[in-house]
Motif scaffolding. Structure first.
Motif, PDB file in Angstrom:
ATOM      1  N   LEU A 114       1.153  -1.383  -0.150  1.00  0.00           N
ATOM      2  CA  LEU A 114       0.388   0.687   0.185  1.00  0.00           C
ATOM      3  C   LEU A 114       0.899   1.448   0.047  1.00  0.00           C
ATOM      4  CD1 LEU A 114      -2.600  -0.671   2.615  1.00  0.00           C
ATOM      5  CD2 LEU A 114      -2.631  -1.530  -0.015  1.00  0.00           C
ATOM      6  N   LEU A 115       1.767   1.295   0.938  1.00  0.00           N
ATOM      7  CA  LEU A 115       3.060   2.395   0.713  1.00  0.00           C
ATOM      8  C   LEU A 115       3.429   2.823  -0.738  1.00  0.00           C
ATOM      9  CD1 LEU A 115       5.676   3.142   3.566  1.00  0.00           C
ATOM     10  CD2 LEU A 115       5.991   3.546   1.274  1.00  0.00           C
ATOM     11  N   ALA A 116       3.555   1.422  -1.355  1.00  0.00           N
ATOM     12  CA  ALA A 116       5.016   1.700  -2.800  1.00  0.00           C
ATOM     13  C   ALA A 116       3.335   1.997  -3.495  1.00  0.00           C
ATOM     14  CB  ALA A 116       4.975   0.529  -3.081  1.00  0.00           C
ATOM     15  N   GLY A 117       2.098   1.943  -3.560  1.00  0.00           N
ATOM     16  CA  GLY A 117       0.795   2.110  -4.009  1.00  0.00           C
ATOM     17  C   GLY A 117       0.919   3.886  -4.119  1.00  0.00           C
ATOM     18  N   VAL A 118       0.964   4.433  -2.572  1.00  0.00           N
ATOM     19  CA  VAL A 118       1.037   5.986  -2.709  1.00  0.00           C
ATOM     20  C   VAL A 118       2.280   5.955  -2.998  1.00  0.00           C
ATOM     21  CG1 VAL A 118       1.367   8.229  -0.856  1.00  0.00           C
ATOM     22  CG2 VAL A 118      -0.515   5.529  -0.471  1.00  0.00           C
ATOM     23  N   ALA A 119       2.649   6.061  -2.935  1.00  0.00           N
ATOM     24  CA  ALA A 119       4.131   6.559  -3.763  1.00  0.00           C
ATOM     25  C   ALA A 119       4.076   7.029  -5.265  1.00  0.00           C
ATOM     26  CB  ALA A 119       5.213   6.299  -3.906  1.00  0.00           C
ATOM     27  N   LEU A 120       3.684   5.159  -5.869  1.00  0.00           N
ATOM     28  CA  LEU A 120       3.143   5.798  -7.440  1.00  0.00           C
ATOM     29  C   LEU A 120       1.932   6.652  -7.744  1.00  0.00           C
ATOM     30  CD1 LEU A 120       3.425   4.183 -10.285  1.00  0.00           C
ATOM     31  CD2 LEU A 120       2.316   2.396  -9.341  1.00  0.00           C
ATOM     32  N   ALA A 121       0.623   6.354  -6.662  1.00  0.00           N
ATOM     33  CA  ALA A 121       0.121   7.720  -7.142  1.00  0.00           C
ATOM     34  C   ALA A 121       0.693   8.802  -7.238  1.00  0.00           C
ATOM     35  CB  ALA A 121      -1.741   7.320  -6.120  1.00  0.00           C
ATOM     36  N   GLU A 133      -5.758   7.056  -8.665  1.00  0.00           N
ATOM     37  CA  GLU A 133      -6.426   5.838  -8.068  1.00  0.00           C
ATOM     38  C   GLU A 133      -5.836   4.436  -8.035  1.00  0.00           C
ATOM     39  OE1 GLU A 133     -10.437   8.052  -7.635  1.00  0.00           O
ATOM     40  OE2 GLU A 133     -10.264   6.612  -9.427  1.00  0.00           O
ATOM     41  N   LEU A 134      -6.154   4.987  -6.367  1.00  0.00           N
ATOM     42  CA  LEU A 134      -6.163   2.593  -6.041  1.00  0.00           C
ATOM     43  C   LEU A 134      -6.471   2.140  -5.660  1.00  0.00           C
ATOM     44  CD1 LEU A 134      -2.802   4.485  -3.611  1.00  0.00           C
ATOM     45  CD2 LEU A 134      -2.940   3.010  -5.651  1.00  0.00           C
ATOM     46  N   LYS A 135      -6.766   0.078  -5.978  1.00  0.00           N
ATOM     47  CA  LYS A 135      -7.423  -0.431  -5.815  1.00  0.00           C
ATOM     48  C   LYS A 135      -6.919  -1.237  -5.020  1.00  0.00           C
ATOM     49  CE  LYS A 135     -10.080  -3.541  -8.111  1.00  0.00           C
ATOM     50  NZ  LYS A 135      -9.412  -5.568  -7.965  1.00  0.00           N
ATOM     51  N   TRP A 136      -8.210  -1.642  -3.553  1.00  0.00           N
ATOM     52  CA  TRP A 136      -7.485  -2.064  -2.708  1.00  0.00           C
ATOM     53  C   TRP A 136      -6.909  -3.805  -3.044  1.00  0.00           C
ATOM     54  CZ3 TRP A 136      -8.312  -6.640   0.069  1.00  0.00           C
ATOM     55  CH2 TRP A 136      -6.701  -6.975   1.109  1.00  0.00           C
ATOM     56  N   PRO A 137      -5.877  -4.517  -2.935  1.00  0.00           N
ATOM     57  CA  PRO A 137      -4.506  -3.945  -2.330  1.00  0.00           C
ATOM     58  C   PRO A 137      -3.460  -3.878  -3.820  1.00  0.00           C
ATOM     59  CG  PRO A 137      -4.814  -6.526  -2.473  1.00  0.00           C
ATOM     60  CD  PRO A 137      -5.468  -5.926  -3.307  1.00  0.00           C
ATOM     61  N   ASN A 138      -3.783  -3.888  -4.037  1.00  0.00           N
ATOM     62  CA  ASN A 138      -2.548  -3.826  -5.464  1.00  0.00           C
ATOM     63  C   ASN A 138      -2.228  -2.960  -7.001  1.00  0.00           C
ATOM     64  OD1 ASN A 138      -3.706  -5.657  -6.861  1.00  0.00           O
ATOM     65  ND2 ASN A 138      -1.917  -7.199  -7.028  1.00  0.00           N
ATOM     66  N   ASP A 139      -3.060  -2.486  -7.438  1.00  0.00           N
ATOM     67  CA  ASP A 139      -3.544  -1.766  -8.788  1.00  0.00           C
ATOM     68  C   ASP A 139      -3.651  -0.134  -8.220  1.00  0.00           C
ATOM     69  OD1 ASP A 139      -4.304  -4.694  -9.456  1.00  0.00           O
ATOM     70  OD2 ASP A 139      -5.862  -5.070  -9.712  1.00  0.00           O
ATOM     71  N   LEU A 140      -3.292   0.362  -9.387  1.00  0.00           N
ATOM     72  CA  LEU A 140      -3.085   1.527  -9.875  1.00  0.00           C
ATOM     73  C   LEU A 140      -4.452   1.719 -11.144  1.00  0.00           C
ATOM     74  CD1 LEU A 140      -1.504   4.615  -9.696  1.00  0.00           C
ATOM     75  CD2 LEU A 140      -1.748   4.218 -11.817  1.00  0.00           C
ATOM     76  N   LEU A 141      -5.544   2.528 -11.025  1.00  0.00           N
ATOM     77  CA  LEU A 141      -6.257   2.945 -12.010  1.00  0.00           C
ATOM     78  C   LEU A 141      -6.262   4.072 -12.741  1.00  0.00           C
ATOM     79  CD1 LEU A 141      -9.417   1.427 -10.020  1.00  0.00           C
ATOM     80  CD2 LEU A 141      -7.549  -0.074 -11.208  1.00  0.00           C
ATOM     81  N   VAL A 142      -6.216   4.694 -13.294  1.00  0.00           N
ATOM     82  CA  VAL A 142      -6.568   5.400 -13.967  1.00  0.00           C
ATOM     83  C   VAL A 142      -7.985   5.580 -15.435  1.00  0.00           C
ATOM     84  CG1 VAL A 142      -5.674   7.383 -16.356  1.00  0.00           C
ATOM     85  CG2 VAL A 142      -3.618   5.965 -14.214  1.00  0.00           C
ATOM     86  N   GLY A 143      -8.541   5.955 -14.936  1.00  0.00           N
ATOM     87  CA  GLY A 143     -10.133   6.147 -15.480  1.00  0.00           C
ATOM     88  C   GLY A 143     -10.480   4.988 -15.505  1.00  0.00           C
ATOM     89  N   GLY A 144     -10.848   4.449 -14.279  1.00  0.00           N
ATOM     90  CA  GLY A 144     -11.548   2.724 -13.946  1.00  0.00           C
ATOM     91  C   GLY A 144     -10.308   1.869 -14.920  1.00  0.00           C
ATOM     92  N   ALA A 145      -9.362   2.275 -15.343  1.00  0.00           N
ATOM     93  CA  ALA A 145      -8.629   1.372 -16.013  1.00  0.00           C
ATOM     94  C   ALA A 145      -7.375   0.704 -15.021  1.00  0.00           C
ATOM     95  CB  ALA A 145      -8.288   1.065 -17.244  1.00  0.00           C
ATOM     96  N   LYS A 146      -7.294  -0.670 -15.330  1.00  0.00           N
ATOM     97  CA  LYS A 146      -5.793  -0.623 -14.373  1.00  0.00           C
ATOM     98  C   LYS A 146      -4.802  -0.160 -15.752  1.00  0.00           C
ATOM     99  CE  LYS A 146      -3.137  -4.585 -12.591  1.00  0.00           C
ATOM    100  NZ  LYS A 146      -2.586  -5.714 -12.399  1.00  0.00           N
ATOM    101  N   CYS A 147      -3.560   0.222 -14.675  1.00  0.00           N
ATOM    102  CA  CYS A 147      -2.578   0.965 -15.364  1.00  0.00           C
ATOM    103  C   CYS A 147      -0.914   0.343 -15.123  1.00  0.00           C
ATOM    104  CB  CYS A 147      -2.263   2.370 -15.474  1.00  0.00           C
ATOM    105  SG  CYS A 147      -1.058   3.334 -16.204  1.00  0.00           S
ATOM    106  N   ALA A 148      -1.083  -0.228 -13.455  1.00  0.00           N
ATOM    107  CA  ALA A 148      -0.597  -0.547 -13.019  1.00  0.00           C
ATOM    108  C   ALA A 148      -0.379  -1.750 -11.536  1.00  0.00           C
ATOM    109  CB  ALA A 148       0.868   0.552 -12.389  1.00  0.00           C
TER     110      ALA A 148
END
Length: 291
Positions: A114-121, A133-148
């Motif tokens: 989650l810490l890594a997610g905050v740094a990435l966002a 945005e962050l989708k718990w626990p391990n996805d980064l979303l942009v426009g509702g789609a997974k970007c990371a």
């Protein structure tokens, strides 16, 4: 020239020496930046290094992954130089007197992805100027789609009584084109920074910002003995989290499912879901946003 990193001018190679000069500095956290032209999995490489006793602060970066690791044993490959594939080696259970870092309790290790997610966002928001945005626990979303995606793996100590090391891997789609996007087993559509209209898609400053942000948040968390509330990490995560407040269905590792409203993330980094049977704290699982 076949195989040259300059055949696609939209995807220039990273400069290992420049990254080392920028990130491996006196008093800094990172100790080594290992840029590889190709590897199966940066997480597997960092896990192997952890098993050999390598100190924390190692970063393994690949210009191309052929067997990247995801949750539940999922794998994927990526086109050369189209994204950021990086893994970092952390030893949160080992005290660092020079930095006044006490050992972090193992019960708090769930905060590391989650810490890594905050740094990435924060990095994507700052440089790409996209509302990540962050989708718990391990996805980064942009426009509702997974970007990371983010994956944390525990590496047991070599019988010396020390707590496990943690390897955190991050895979960010930067310049992938529509026909290069991976298919996500959970049905979530994929995107890249370029497809989402990013203001910048240069991987070098993105990687630098990510690693600096990760080191900063890790340092705060370590100084607070792994207390996510004391260091402000929990508040920061909740600000970026798109899961809390949503109706969700969680598929648990044992095959069970839980459906309800995600209401919070607790002190251990678990997702709290208000179900018909009452609040349930979920430590691991695949989350589907229902609406």
């Amino acid at each position: 020239m076949p195989g040259s990193p300059y055949t696609d001018l939209d995807r220039p190679p990273l400069d290992p020496r420049a990254l080392h000069r920028a990130l491996v500095v006196p008093g800094g956290f990172w100790t080594r930046i290992d840029v590889r032209r190709e590897t199966g999995s940066t997480n597997a490489d960092a896990v192997a290094a952890a098993g050999e006793g390598t100190p924390e602060g190692l970063v393994v970066v690949a210009e191309r992954q052929t067997a990247g690791r995801g949750r539940l044993g999922r794998q994927w490959s990526s086109p050369p130089r189209a994204g950021i594939a990086a893994s970092v080696l952390l030893r949160p259970g080992v005290a660092v007197p020079d930095r006044d870092w006490p050992p972090a309790p193992v019960t708090g290790y769930g905060w590391l992805p989650l810490l890594a997610g905050v740094a990435l966002a924060e990095s994507v928001l700052l440089l790409a100027e996209l509302p990540a945005e962050l989708k718990w626990p391990n996805d980064l979303l942009v426009g509702g789609a997974k970007c990371a995606g983010i994956l944390a793996e525990s590496v047991p100590s070599a019988g010396n009584g020390e707590p496990p090391a943690i390897v955190v891997g991050i895979g960010l789609n930067v310049t992938l084109r529509a026909d290069e996007l991976p298919t996500n087993p959970g049905g979530l559509p994929a995107t890249s920074l370029r497809l989402a209209g990013a203001a910048a898609t240069d991987r070098d400053p993105l990687l630098r910002a990510l690693l600096r942000g990760l080191a900063d948040w890790y340092g705060r968390w370590r100084a607070a003995a792994g207390d996510a509330d004391e260091c402000g990490l929990r508040d920061a995560y909740l600000r970026h989290c798109a899961t809390v407040g949503r109706e969700v269905r969680v598929s648990l590792p044992g095959g069970e499912t839980r459906t309800g409203t995600a209401t919070s993330v607790d002190g251990a980094g678990r997702l709290v879901v208000d179900t018909v049977d009452g609040p349930t704290a979920v430590a691991a699982g695949d989350v589907l946003h229902l609406r």
